[in-house]
Write a protein that holds these residues in place. Structure first.
Motif, PDB file in Angstrom:
ATOM      1  N   MET A   1      38.719  60.241  37.451  1.00 51.90           N
ATOM      2  CA  MET A   1      38.456  59.118  38.315  1.00 51.90           C
ATOM      3  C   MET A   1      39.166  57.893  37.752  1.00 51.90           C
ATOM      4  SD  MET A   1      34.854  57.275  39.163  1.00 51.90           S
ATOM      5  CE  MET A   1      34.359  58.074  40.657  1.00 51.90           C
ATOM      6  N   SER A   2      39.743  57.091  38.620  1.00 46.68           N
ATOM      7  CA  SER A   2      40.418  55.884  38.168  1.00 46.68           C
ATOM      8  C   SER A   2      39.750  54.663  38.780  1.00 46.68           C
ATOM      9  CB  SER A   2      41.899  55.922  38.530  1.00 46.68           C
ATOM     10  OG  SER A   2      42.065  55.863  39.916  1.00 46.68           O
ATOM     11  N   LYS A   3      39.948  53.533  38.124  1.00 43.58           N
ATOM     12  CA  LYS A   3      39.416  52.276  38.605  1.00 43.58           C
ATOM     13  C   LYS A   3      40.582  51.328  38.785  1.00 43.58           C
ATOM     14  CE  LYS A   3      36.377  48.505  37.633  1.00 43.58           C
ATOM     15  NZ  LYS A   3      35.295  47.961  36.883  1.00 43.58           N
ATOM     16  N   SER A   4      40.715  50.768  39.989  1.00 38.85           N
ATOM     17  CA  SER A   4      41.799  49.842  40.288  1.00 38.85           C
ATOM     18  C   SER A   4      41.233  48.564  40.865  1.00 38.85           C
ATOM     19  CB  SER A   4      42.764  50.454  41.304  1.00 38.85           C
ATOM     20  OG  SER A   4      43.304  51.650  40.826  1.00 38.85           O
ATOM     21  N   CYS A   5      41.926  47.463  40.619  1.00 42.75           N
ATOM     22  CA  CYS A   5      41.543  46.201  41.249  1.00 42.75           C
ATOM     23  C   CYS A   5      42.716  45.232  41.222  1.00 42.75           C
ATOM     24  CB  CYS A   5      40.313  45.593  40.585  1.00 42.75           C
ATOM     25  SG  CYS A   5      40.560  45.035  38.904  1.00 42.75           S
ATOM     26  N   ALA A   6      42.640  44.277  42.122  1.00 43.40           N
ATOM     27  CA  ALA A   6      43.633  43.206  42.185  1.00 43.40           C
ATOM     28  C   ALA A   6      43.169  42.063  41.294  1.00 43.40           C
ATOM     29  CB  ALA A   6      43.783  42.728  43.622  1.00 43.40           C
ATOM     30  N   VAL A   7      44.135  41.393  40.653  1.00 50.24           N
ATOM     31  CA  VAL A   7      43.822  40.279  39.766  1.00 50.24           C
ATOM     32  C   VAL A   7      44.816  39.150  40.031  1.00 50.24           C
ATOM     33  CG1 VAL A   7      43.544  39.526  37.370  1.00 50.24           C
ATOM     34  CG2 VAL A   7      43.037  41.898  37.982  1.00 50.24           C
ATOM     35  N   ILE A   8      44.286  37.957  40.231  1.00 52.86           N
ATOM     36  CA  ILE A   8      45.139  36.763  40.294  1.00 52.86           C
ATOM     37  C   ILE A   8      44.964  36.031  38.974  1.00 52.86           C
ATOM     38  CG2 ILE A   8      45.468  34.492  41.340  1.00 52.86           C
ATOM     39  CD1 ILE A   8      44.609  35.690  43.996  1.00 52.86           C
ATOM     40  N   VAL A   9      46.075  35.742  38.309  1.00 50.06           N
ATOM     41  CA  VAL A   9      46.049  34.921  37.099  1.00 50.06           C
ATOM     42  C   VAL A   9      46.920  33.703  37.364  1.00 50.06           C
ATOM     43  CG1 VAL A   9      45.590  36.823  35.518  1.00 50.06           C
ATOM     44  CG2 VAL A   9      47.939  36.185  35.991  1.00 50.06           C
ATOM     45  N   GLN A  20      50.143  34.490  39.596  1.00 53.35           N
ATOM     46  CA  GLN A  20      50.677  35.855  39.654  1.00 53.35           C
ATOM     47  C   GLN A  20      49.610  36.773  40.229  1.00 53.35           C
ATOM     48  OE1 GLN A  20      51.900  37.099  35.753  1.00 53.35           O
ATOM     49  NE2 GLN A  20      53.456  35.522  35.580  1.00 53.35           N
ATOM     50  N   PHE A  21      50.075  37.770  40.954  1.00 51.73           N
ATOM     51  CA  PHE A  21      49.191  38.789  41.508  1.00 51.73           C
ATOM     52  C   PHE A  21      49.484  40.081  40.765  1.00 51.73           C
ATOM     53  CE2 PHE A  21      47.809  41.958  44.570  1.00 51.73           C
ATOM     54  CZ  PHE A  21      46.615  41.423  45.035  1.00 51.73           C
ATOM     55  N   LEU A  22      48.458  40.624  40.094  1.00 56.51           N
ATOM     56  CA  LEU A  22      48.605  41.819  39.279  1.00 56.51           C
ATOM     57  C   LEU A  22      47.756  42.944  39.859  1.00 56.51           C
ATOM     58  CD1 LEU A  22      48.071  40.106  35.804  1.00 56.51           C
ATOM     59  CD2 LEU A  22      50.244  40.533  36.949  1.00 56.51           C
ATOM     60  N   TRP A  23      48.165  44.166  39.564  1.00 54.70           N
ATOM     61  CA  TRP A  23      47.381  45.331  39.937  1.00 54.70           C
ATOM     62  C   TRP A  23      46.960  46.040  38.664  1.00 54.70           C
ATOM     63  CZ3 TRP A  23      44.828  46.326  44.056  1.00 54.70           C
ATOM     64  CH2 TRP A  23      44.293  47.599  44.258  1.00 54.70           C
ATOM     65  N   LYS A  29      41.422  59.292  32.015  1.00 56.06           N
ATOM     66  CA  LYS A  29      42.092  60.179  31.067  1.00 56.06           C
ATOM     67  C   LYS A  29      42.935  59.408  30.051  1.00 56.06           C
ATOM     68  CE  LYS A  29      42.371  63.758  34.563  1.00 56.06           C
ATOM     69  NZ  LYS A  29      43.237  64.506  35.456  1.00 56.06           N
ATOM     70  N   SER A  30      43.295  58.184  30.393  1.00 54.84           N
ATOM     71  CA  SER A  30      44.166  57.394  29.527  1.00 54.84           C
ATOM     72  C   SER A  30      43.352  56.316  28.811  1.00 54.84           C
ATOM     73  CB  SER A  30      45.260  56.739  30.367  1.00 54.84           C
ATOM     74  OG  SER A  30      46.009  55.860  29.572  1.00 54.84           O
ATOM     75  N   LEU A  31      43.707  56.045  27.562  1.00 52.94           N
ATOM     76  CA  LEU A  31      43.030  54.996  26.809  1.00 52.94           C
ATOM     77  C   LEU A  31      43.518  53.604  27.189  1.00 52.94           C
ATOM     78  CD1 LEU A  31      43.014  56.629  23.262  1.00 52.94           C
ATOM     79  CD2 LEU A  31      41.123  56.484  24.890  1.00 52.94           C
ATOM     80  N   THR A  32      44.741  53.519  27.670  1.00 50.55           N
ATOM     81  CA  THR A  32      45.346  52.232  27.977  1.00 50.55           C
ATOM     82  C   THR A  32      45.484  52.049  29.481  1.00 50.55           C
ATOM     83  OG1 THR A  32      46.639  52.447  25.946  1.00 50.55           O
ATOM     84  CG2 THR A  32      47.324  50.752  27.507  1.00 50.55           C
ATOM     85  N   PRO A  33      44.938  50.950  30.021  1.00 46.77           N
ATOM     86  CA  PRO A  33      45.105  50.712  31.460  1.00 46.77           C
ATOM     87  C   PRO A  33      46.537  50.268  31.757  1.00 46.77           C
ATOM     88  CG  PRO A  33      43.964  48.888  30.434  1.00 46.77           C
ATOM     89  CD  PRO A  33      44.145  49.929  29.374  1.00 46.77           C
TER      90      PRO A  33
END
Length: 128
Positions: A1-9, A20-23, A29-33
């Protein structure tokens, strides 16, 4: 399962607002997003009446661009976005203050009204 979200910084200064708009995507399964830059914009601060208006313009600019990922477009439409901003001047009680020693942003001589973070969330209708 993955978790995704939009981020404005953003870095909101007395002259320019750089946003900036980041995803953000985190796979269990991965330690690093993974964090992907989707777009970035710079706006002249003194052409807006407040921080909410800058963010509103940025979101509208994003919606007017073509994105290959439906997930990103839907996040903007649904306002499912995290926001992290560095704002010039003193912050008191989760609010940017407009004191005499602060960089002034005066499109019409009046300066920006103080805006509480919750007011910005409500104005943009962001989900908590």
């Amino acid at each position: 399962m993955s978790k995704s979200c939009a981020v404005i910084v953003g870095d909101i200064g007395g002259t320019n607002a750089r946003v900036q708009f980041l995803w953000y995507n985190r796979d269990q399964k991965s330690l690093t997003p993974s964090i992907s830059l989707i777009t970035r914009q710079t706006y002249r601060t003194n052409t807006f009446t407040g921080l909410s208006k800058i963010l509103e313009r940025f979101l509208n600019d994003i919606l007017n661009e073509e994105y290959q990922q439906e997930e990103i477009h839907n996040a903007v439409l649904d306002k499912n976005i995290r926001v992290v901003l560095a704002v010039c001047g003193p912050i008191w009680n989760n609010r940017r203050s407009n004191d005499a020693n602060n960089v002034r942003m005066e499109p019409d001589g009046s300066g920006w009204a103080t805006q509480h973070a919750e007011e910005i969330e409500n104005f943009l209708k962001l989900k908590a």
